[in-house]
Design an enzyme around this catalytic site. Structure first.
Site, short mmCIF file in Angstrom:
data_model
loop_
_atom_site.label_atom_id
_atom_site.label_comp_id
_atom_site.label_asym_id
_atom_site.label_seq_id
_atom_site.Cartn_x
_atom_site.Cartn_y
_atom_site.Cartn_z
N CYS A 81 4.74 -30.36 5.57
CA CYS A 81 3.44 -30.08 6.18
C CYS A 81 2.67 -29.05 5.36
O CYS A 81 2.51 -29.20 4.16
CB CYS A 81 3.65 -29.65 7.64
SG CYS A 81 2.16 -29.70 8.66
N ASN A 82 2.19 -27.99 5.97
CA ASN A 82 1.39 -27.02 5.23
C ASN A 82 2.19 -26.22 4.23
O ASN A 82 1.62 -25.61 3.32
CB ASN A 82 0.67 -26.09 6.20
CG ASN A 82 -0.51 -26.77 6.87
OD1 ASN A 82 -1.11 -27.69 6.31
ND2 ASN A 82 -0.84 -26.34 8.09
#
Length: 202
Positions: free
Chosen positions: A107-108
């Site tokens: 993800c991030n």
């Protein structure tokens, strides 16, 4: 002696993104099987870190007291990867890459890897190419290596989008040679489908 895999957690980390990896490494890919690894948690400081779901974690290590013989790092996603605090993790990532140890970001956290140039020469994925380019900025020049898959393993580098926790887990298990491919795939299928497959008799 079991090798340590460091889970890097920032405030607001996404609970589910490491939920399959940790028990597979800590307890073995299959119930009762041998485990080569032990999971430890790392944060910027020793202060408790709270997940987006409200779980409070007391880190095993702060960023400045990590043992040198760790086997790899797993960066768990969340919005804090876009804050100045996250920059404290960069030296650890550089160290792991230089020593050819596992570096996994979901993800991030995968965006953070792109933001600091770590994905420019390796196959990788993230939360979509445009998302990655937008948030990673000018230091990301690895578009030609982007693969639109849930999770991608390129040597010791593993990346995944935020909805691919199981695929992220599977690629990490392969990268670490945590067990046989047969057992890794079986574990993946059981968790993905919710259908129990009995362990094989020896």
């Amino acid at each position: 002696m079991k090798k340590e895999i460091l889970f890097v957690l920032l405030d607001g980390f996404a609970d589910w993104e490491g939920a399959y990896i940790a028990p597979n490494l800590n307890c073995g890919v299959e119930p009762g099987s041998e485990s080569k690894y032990v999971v430890k948690t790392v944060a910027v400081t020793k202060a408790p870190v709270v997940s987006c779901g409200g779980f409070k974690i007391l880190p095993d290590y702060e960023i400045n007291d990590i043992p040198t013989n760790y086997a790899g790092i797993v960066l768990i996603g969340g919005m804090s990867w876009f804050t100045p605090e996250a920059k404290a993790i960069i030296p650890l990532i550089k160290d792991a890459i230089e020593k050819k140890r596992l570096v996994a970001g979901i993800c991030n956290a995968s965006v953070f890897l792109g933001m600091h140039g770590f994905l420019n020469e390796v196959d990788h994925t993230s939360n979509g190419l445009e998302y990655l380019k937008n948030y990673a900025g000018v230091n990301y020049t690895g578009e030609r290596h982007y693969i639109n898959e849930p999770a991608v393993r390129s040597g010791n580098i593993v990346t995944a989008n935020g909805f691919a926790a199981l695929e992220f887990c599977r690629e990490i298990l392969y990268a670490l040679e945590a067990d046989t491919s047969k057992k890794i795939e079986k574990s993946y299928r059981m968790n993905k489908t919710g259908v129990w497959e009995a362990p094989e008799m020896e």
